[in-house]
Design a protein around this motif. Structure first.
Motif, short mmCIF file in Angstrom:
data_model
loop_
_atom_site.label_atom_id
_atom_site.label_comp_id
_atom_site.label_asym_id
_atom_site.label_seq_id
_atom_site.Cartn_x
_atom_site.Cartn_y
_atom_site.Cartn_z
N HIS A 61 0.78 -1.22 0.06
CA HIS A 61 0.20 -0.08 -0.05
C HIS A 61 0.64 1.14 -0.21
N GLY A 62 1.84 1.21 0.81
CA GLY A 62 2.97 2.41 0.71
C GLY A 62 2.46 3.57 1.45
N SER A 63 1.93 3.36 2.69
CA SER A 63 1.46 4.44 3.46
C SER A 63 2.52 4.83 4.46
N MET A 64 2.58 6.13 4.63
CA MET A 64 3.48 6.60 5.51
C MET A 64 2.76 6.28 6.93
N ALA A 65 3.38 6.63 7.99
CA ALA A 65 3.15 6.17 9.57
C ALA A 65 2.81 5.03 9.99
N ASN A 66 3.22 3.92 9.40
CA ASN A 66 2.79 2.59 9.73
C ASN A 66 3.40 2.00 10.43
N ALA A 67 4.60 2.34 10.55
CA ALA A 67 5.78 1.36 11.46
C ALA A 67 5.28 1.51 12.91
N LEU A 68 5.07 2.80 13.79
CA LEU A 68 4.63 2.83 14.94
C LEU A 68 3.49 1.88 15.40
N PRO A 69 2.12 2.22 14.45
CA PRO A 69 0.99 1.39 14.69
C PRO A 69 1.16 -0.01 14.51
N MET A 70 2.02 -0.51 13.76
CA MET A 70 2.17 -1.80 13.44
C MET A 70 3.01 -2.47 14.76
N ALA A 71 3.89 -1.81 15.11
CA ALA A 71 4.45 -2.58 16.41
C ALA A 71 3.65 -2.59 17.49
N ILE A 72 2.62 -1.61 17.61
CA ILE A 72 1.63 -1.95 18.67
C ILE A 72 1.09 -3.20 18.54
N GLY A 73 0.65 -3.54 17.50
CA GLY A 73 -0.03 -4.97 17.22
C GLY A 73 0.92 -6.03 17.39
N ALA A 74 2.02 -5.83 16.82
CA ALA A 74 3.12 -7.07 17.03
C ALA A 74 3.45 -7.20 18.20
N GLN A 75 3.69 -6.38 19.04
CA GLN A 75 4.02 -6.45 20.62
C GLN A 75 2.93 -6.98 21.46
N PHE A 76 1.43 -6.79 21.04
CA PHE A 76 0.54 -7.38 21.91
C PHE A 76 0.25 -8.83 21.55
N THR A 77 1.07 -9.46 20.54
CA THR A 77 0.94 -10.79 20.26
C THR A 77 2.05 -11.54 21.11
N ASP A 78 3.18 -10.78 21.52
CA ASP A 78 4.09 -11.59 22.40
C ASP A 78 4.84 -10.28 23.30
N ARG A 79 4.44 -10.09 24.43
CA ARG A 79 5.09 -8.90 25.11
C ARG A 79 6.79 -9.32 25.33
N GLY A 80 7.01 -10.39 25.21
CA GLY A 80 8.54 -11.00 25.32
C GLY A 80 9.46 -10.71 24.27
N ARG A 81 8.62 -10.68 23.15
CA ARG A 81 9.44 -10.75 21.88
C ARG A 81 9.95 -9.18 21.73
N GLN A 82 11.29 -9.27 20.98
CA GLN A 82 11.66 -7.79 20.78
C GLN A 82 10.92 -7.04 19.47
N ILE A 83 10.44 -6.01 19.65
CA ILE A 83 9.81 -5.17 18.64
C ILE A 83 10.53 -4.03 18.26
N VAL A 84 10.80 -3.82 17.13
CA VAL A 84 11.58 -2.38 16.92
C VAL A 84 10.74 -1.68 15.64
#
Length: 580
Positions: free
Chosen positions: A409-432
């Protein structure tokens, strides 16, 4: 026992489908559903600061887990904010269910406060988009929406007026078994026979791989070895196919490197495996092409095909590899491996020239250090723009790491919101989160979501105070850069003001220590790194017509820059090339 209302039944069905959380912003028409979640211990409400973040987070969760995720927006402007993230999820083939709550059903069509028409608005970014206008449509309509999202790997949208959500659910409703995973798809025998014949007749074969090779690494490697084929990849195929790959010739496209372009053009048979690579100008028009994809609508829409094969990559190769004749001639493969190594050697100097002393800091140096320090199973979420370049060239895949971004899709501003969803799947996994200053500033309000839920996301901010990819597009088109500069605060100080760990880095000697400290910190952290806005040099021969949006769509050249640890990989592969 009190009778269920529609909202409660809605939530129960989401739980049955495996949904663990619903991302969104509460309000008016959505309140009955949020209240039902409050009273259901099996699902959580995740309160974000912007609904666009909710959709991006749900899409990222779905990409990480491979399972259905969900988001919600209240009537009118609330659900309208979901649309950009839903476009991204849909184009990334992420199974997402979006709830678009609606104005009172009696007011629809009468110009009521906050009235929109979600059943029309989301049509283009969904496989299924319908409104519950009567309680008797439940639960069948929601179940149908879930089947579409999971079965077709994309978005389904359900509109639900607030008053309908509060009404009693119908008695004796039939709840069917829910499909929550996709089957494998095997091609027909006729297509397999034709592909076997094409492969056996060809002397020089190249494989070009996309995200459809997920889970098929071993099969691709076995196939490449048998037919002595170089293996290139698109950006979305990098994480699945580049690691442990002695046939790797790099990536094609604007962000490309190595010999992937040459390998796809100098072969006499190109096999596209699970890729919807959008830039047809990088694909050849004078060689035979076969394409394998589980989505039949994608077959042949980028290039003229000599054979279209409908099937998933893993099953197709399981059928194909035992039947093709092994090839003994490695001449083409070895030639491409040598070209790949030479190409990487030619650009590595851009990274090695005193970057550890360069101020402002080279972004290549930042990405290289980040790659070295990050966990072996880290998830990198990548902002669109120059962060895509650095991730494509410096983040080393290994089969355990994940790299996700708005690559289709090529949207700006995606990294921080995606990191939120990724981190909720596993709080012990490193999300950058590899964020650019432009993208981060767009949705930086949801940095507060990290703090509110104490999510240990690490935001690595490439801060060059500019929209660099846009500047590149302008310069290549012969235009002076204009409207691309950002006047930024000290983002490290902003992070500290929000209650998180924050630090600003302006000198290369401080970079490693700052990243290590952030990674060691148990909660959310932000490292604001002041990077060189002039780090990217323009290829010497390029025309204005080569620029179309995000792509240098007709360019045979790549951006001159470093390539991180990939040069070591190429050198290692060259050791297997027989010497004359």
């Amino acid at each position: 026992m009190a009778k269920q209302n529609v909202a409660e039944q809605f939530v129960d069905i989401l739980v049955r489908a495996g949904v663990k959380r619903l991302y969104g912003v509460v309000g008016d028409s959505l309140n009955p559903v949020v209240d039902a979640i409050r009273r259901n211990a099996a699902i959580d409400w995740i309160h974000v600061r912007h609904e666009e973040t909710a959709a991006f987070a749900a899409g990222a969760e779905a990409q990480i887990t491979g399972k259905l995720a969900a988001c919600a927006g209240s009537c009118g402007p609330g659900n309208l904010h979901l649309i950009n993230g839903l476009y991204d999820a849909h184009r990334s083939m992420a199974p997402v269910l979006a709830l678009a709550s609606h104005i009172p059903s009696s007011e629809i069509g009468l110009g009521y406060f906050q009235e929109t028409h979600p059943d029309q608005l989301f049509r283009e970014c969904s496989h299924y988009n319908e409104m519950i206008s009567n309680p008797k449509q439940m639960p069948r309509l929601l179940q149908t929406a879930i089947q579409h999202a999971v079965g077709q790997s994309g978005v389904s949208v359900v509109s639900l007026p607030g008053d309908i959500a509060s009404e009693p659910a119908p008695d004796k409703t039939l709840e069917t078994a829910l499909v929550t995973s996709r089957p494998t798809v095997r091609p027909g025998d006729t297509e397999i026979d034709k592909l076997v014949a094409m492969i056996d007749e060809a002397d020089r074969i190249t494989l070009f791989c996309g995200s459809g090779t997920a889970g098929a690494h071993a099969e691709v490697m076995e196939f490449a070895e048998k037919i002595k084929s170089p293996v290139g990849h698109a950006l979305r195929g990098k994480e699945w196919i580049q690691y442990d790959n002695p046939y790797d010739v790099g990536m094609s496209g604007l962000l490309g490197y190595g010999a992937a372009y040459e390998a796809t053009h100098e072969c006499d048979l190109l096999i596209l495996l699970g890729t919807d690579f959008p830039y047809n100008a990088f694909l050849p028009d004078d060689v035979k092409i076969a394409q394998v994809d589980v989505r039949p609508e994608r077959l042949g829409r980028r290039s003229k095909l000599d054979l279209a094969v409908w099937g998933d990559v893993k099953e197709t190769l399981r059928c194909l590899t035992p039947r093709v004749k092994p090839k003994g001639n490695r001449r083409f493969l070895d030639k491409m491996l040598k070209k790949h190594a030479d190409a990487l050697e030619g650009v590595v100097k851009a990274y090695t020239r005193k970057v550890e002393k360069h101020v402002p800091i080279h972004p290549e140096y930042v990405a290289s250090v980040l790659d070295e320090l990050a966990d072996e199973d880290a998830v990198f979420t990548v902002d669109t723009g120059m962060c895509n370049v650095w991730a494509a060239r410096y983040i080393s895949p290994n089969g355990r790491r994940r790299v996700i971004g708005s690559f289709s899709h090529g949207s700006m501003a995606n990294a921080l919101p995606m990191a939120i969803g990724a981190q909720f799947t596993d709080r012990g996994r490193q999300i950058v989160s590899m964020s650019g200053d432009g993208g981060f500033a767009m949705l930086m309000g949801d940095f507060l979501t990290l703090v509110q839920y104490d999510l240990p996301v690490k935001v690595v901010l490439f801060n060059n105070s500019a929209l660099s990819m846009v500047e590149l597009e302008m310069l290549v088109a012969g235009l002076p850069s204009y409207g691309t500069t950002n006047k930024n605060p000290d983002f490290g100080a902003v992070a500290r003001a929000c209650g998180a760990y924050g630090v600003r880095v302006e000198k290369p000697k401080d970079l490693t220590g700052a990243l290590k400290a952030a990674f060691k910190h148990k909660g959310p952290a932000l490292v604001d790194i002041v990077t060189d806005p002039n780090a990217l040099s323009i290829p010497p021969k390029i025309s204005a017509e080569m620029v179309t949006g995000f792509a240098l769509s007709a360019s045979k050249m790549v951006l001159d820059g470093g390539v991180g640890r990939m040069v070591q990989m190429a050198r290692s592969n060259l050791r297997n090339v027989p010497r004359p």
